[in-house]
Design an enzyme around this catalytic site. Structure first.
Site, short mmCIF file in Angstrom:
data_model
loop_
_atom_site.label_atom_id
_atom_site.label_comp_id
_atom_site.label_asym_id
_atom_site.label_seq_id
_atom_site.Cartn_x
_atom_site.Cartn_y
_atom_site.Cartn_z
N GLY A 111 74.69 -46.94 8.50
CA GLY A 111 73.49 -47.77 8.35
C GLY A 111 72.21 -47.05 8.73
O GLY A 111 71.12 -47.42 8.27
N GLU A 114 71.31 -45.21 5.68
CA GLU A 114 70.86 -46.23 4.72
C GLU A 114 69.45 -46.72 5.05
O GLU A 114 68.63 -46.93 4.15
CB GLU A 114 71.85 -47.40 4.70
N1 COA Z 1 78.19 -48.71 16.75
C1 COA Z 1 78.39 -49.05 18.03
N2 COA Z 1 78.33 -48.19 19.06
C2 COA Z 1 78.04 -46.91 18.77
C3 COA Z 1 77.82 -46.46 17.46
C4 COA Z 1 77.90 -47.43 16.42
N3 COA Z 1 77.68 -47.11 15.13
N4 COA Z 1 77.57 -45.13 17.48
C5 COA Z 1 77.64 -44.75 18.78
N5 COA Z 1 77.90 -45.83 19.55
C6 COA Z 1 78.05 -45.86 21.01
C7 COA Z 1 79.34 -45.24 21.48
O1 COA Z 1 80.41 -46.19 21.38
C8 COA Z 1 78.99 -44.91 22.90
O2 COA Z 1 79.02 -46.09 23.65
P1 COA Z 1 79.66 -46.10 25.17
O3 COA Z 1 78.84 -45.07 25.92
O4 COA Z 1 79.43 -47.49 25.63
O5 COA Z 1 81.09 -45.70 25.00
C9 COA Z 1 77.53 -44.48 22.80
O6 COA Z 1 77.04 -45.05 21.60
C10 COA Z 1 77.35 -42.98 22.72
O7 COA Z 1 78.13 -42.48 21.64
P2 COA Z 1 79.23 -41.32 21.80
O8 COA Z 1 80.24 -41.51 20.70
O9 COA Z 1 79.71 -41.25 23.19
O10 COA Z 1 78.32 -40.03 21.50
P3 COA Z 1 78.81 -38.62 20.91
O11 COA Z 1 77.64 -37.71 21.05
O12 COA Z 1 80.12 -38.24 21.51
O13 COA Z 1 79.07 -38.90 19.35
C11 COA Z 1 78.55 -39.77 17.16
C12 COA Z 1 78.02 -39.23 18.50
C13 COA Z 1 77.35 -40.28 16.36
C14 COA Z 1 79.27 -38.67 16.38
C15 COA Z 1 79.54 -40.94 17.44
O14 COA Z 1 78.92 -41.86 18.31
C16 COA Z 1 79.94 -41.70 16.19
O15 COA Z 1 80.79 -41.23 15.44
N6 COA Z 1 79.36 -42.91 15.99
C17 COA Z 1 79.71 -43.76 14.89
C18 COA Z 1 79.10 -43.28 13.62
C19 COA Z 1 79.53 -44.17 12.47
O16 COA Z 1 80.70 -44.24 12.10
N7 COA Z 1 78.56 -44.89 11.88
C20 COA Z 1 78.81 -45.72 10.77
C21 COA Z 1 79.08 -47.11 11.22
S1 COA Z 1 79.47 -48.17 9.86
#
Ligand code: COA
Length: 259
Positions: A111, A114
Site C-alpha cells: 500500500g 500504491e
Molecule cells: N503492517 C503492520 N505492521 C508492520 C508492517 C505492515 N505492513 N510493516 C512493518 N510492520 C511492523 C512490524 O510488524 C514491526 O512491528 P513490531 O516492532 O511491533 O514487531 C515494526 O513494523 C518494524 O518492522 P520490522 O519488520 O521489525 O522491520 P525490519 O526492518 O526488520 O523489516 C520490512 C522491514 C519492511 C522488510 C518488514 O517490516 C516487512 O516485510 N513489512 C511488511 C511489508 C509488506 O508485506 N507490505 C505489504 C502489506 S499488504
C-alpha cells in the site's frame, strides 16, 4: 487540524502530510485512511494550499504497506470493501486539482508503493525501496497497484515485481520510470520543495488542467480497478491468505499449499 497518525503543516503554499506511525514503519491502518481523507478535504477546500508533499515519519520508511494486523479476520466482502475504500482515497489524491508529490524516504511497499503511485509523481531518497510483496502473504495489491504499476512501468516489469515480491532500490525505480529523481536522504525534502515552489509560481488553473488532462489518458473508470477489488476479495477466502498473514504476524516463513 487534529490528527493522531499524521503530521501536517502549511508553509509557503505547500501542504506537508507526513504519515506518522514510525514504530510500525508508517503502515496504513483504518485510522490513517480516515485522517488522510480529512487531510484531503483540506487539500481540496483550502485555497492557500497550492501543492502537497506526502512523506513518511522517521528515516527508515515511507509506508511499509497496509497494516497487515487488520487482515487477520476479514471476510471476502469486508476485504472487497477495504480495497474499494483504499482505491477511493487514492483516486482523490490522483484527481486532486493541485500537484501531490510523494517524497519517498525509505520503504514504499504494498500500500505504500500504491500510495506513492497515486501521487502525481515521485522523488526518492537513495535509501528508498519499492515493491508489491503481497503474494508473500497470499494476497494481491488492492489499492490500485495492479493498475498503476502496470501503467507506469509496463506489464512485463509490473508483473515481475508483483509475482516475485522483489524489492527494488531507488536507482532501479528511476530506471523503470517509477520515480523521477533520486536524492540523498538529507536533500529529499529540499529537492521536492524546490520543484513545488517552481510549480507554485505557474498559473494554478493551467496546472489543474494539466493534471486533469494527463489523468484522462489513464481513466480510473476502467474495469481493472473493479477486477482488482474482486480478486483481492477472492484471495481472502483462501487458506494461503490465512497462512501468509499469520506467518507475517508470527515472524516466520509462510508455507503455501495452493488452497
Ligand atoms: N503492517 C503492520 N505492521 C508492520 C508492517 C505492515 N505492513 N510493516 C512493518 N510492520 C511492523 C512490524 O510488524 C514491526 O512491528 P513490531 O516492532 O511491533 O514487531 C515494526 O513494523 C518494524 O518492522 P520490522 O519488520 O521489525 O522491520 P525490519 O526492518 O526488520 O523489516 C520490512 C522491514 C519492511 C522488510 C518488514 O517490516 C516487512 O516485510 N513489512 C511488511 C511489508 C509488506 O508485506 N507490505 C505489504 C502489506 S499488504
Amino acid at each position: 487540524m487534529e490528527f493522531s497518525t499524521l503530521l501536517t503543516s502549511l508553509e509557503n503554499g505547500i501542504y506537508y502530510i507526513t504519515i506518522n506511525r514510525p514504530d510500525k514503519l508508517n503502515a496504513l491502518n483504518r485510522q490513517v485512511f480516515e485522517e488522510l481523507n480529512r487531510a484531503l478535504d483540506e487539500v481540496y477546500s483550502n485555497e492557500e494550499i497550492r501543492s502537497v508533499i506526502i512523506t513518511g515519519a522517521g528515516p527508515k520508511s515511507f509506508v511499509a504497506g497496509a497494516d497487515i494486523s487488520e487482515f487477520e479476520h476479514l471476510s471476502k466482502e469486508e476485504a472487497i470493501a477495504l480495497a474499494k475504500r483504499g482505491q477511493q482515497t487514492f483516486f482523490r489524491i490522483e484527481n486532486a486539482p493541485k500537484p501531490v508529490v510523494a517524497a519517498v524516504n525509505g520503504f514504499a511497499l504494498g500500500g505504500g508503493c500504491e500510495l506513492a503511485m497515486s501521487c502525481h509523481f515521485r522523488i526518492a531518497s537513495e535509501n528508498a525501496k519499492f515493491g508489491q510483496p503481497e503474494v508473500n502473504l497470499g494476497l494481491i495489491p488492492g489499492y490500485g497497484g495492479t493498475q498503476r504499476l502496470t501503467r507506469l512501468i509496463g506489464k512485463g516489469k509490473a508483473l515481475e515485481l508483483m509475482l516475485t515480491a522483489h524489492m527494488i532500490d531507488a536507482a532501479e525505480a528511476k530506471e523503470l520510470g517509477l520515480v523521477n529523481h533520486v536524492t540523498s536522504p538529507e536533500l529529499l525534502m529540499e529537492y521536492t520543495r524546490n520543484l513545488l515552489t517552481l510549480i507554485n509560481s505557474k498559473a494554478p488553473l493551467a496546472i489543474a488542467s494539466c493534471i486533469k488532462a494527463a489523468n484522462a489518458a489513464f481513466s480510473s473508470l476502467n474495469e481493472g480497478y473493479e477486477t482488482e477489488a474482486q480478486e483481492f476479495g477472492n484471495v481472502f477466502d483462501t487458506e494461503d491468505r490465512k497462512e501468509g498473514v499469520a506467518a507475517f504476524l508470527e515472524k516466520r516463513k509462510a508455507n503455501f499449499t495452493g488452497k
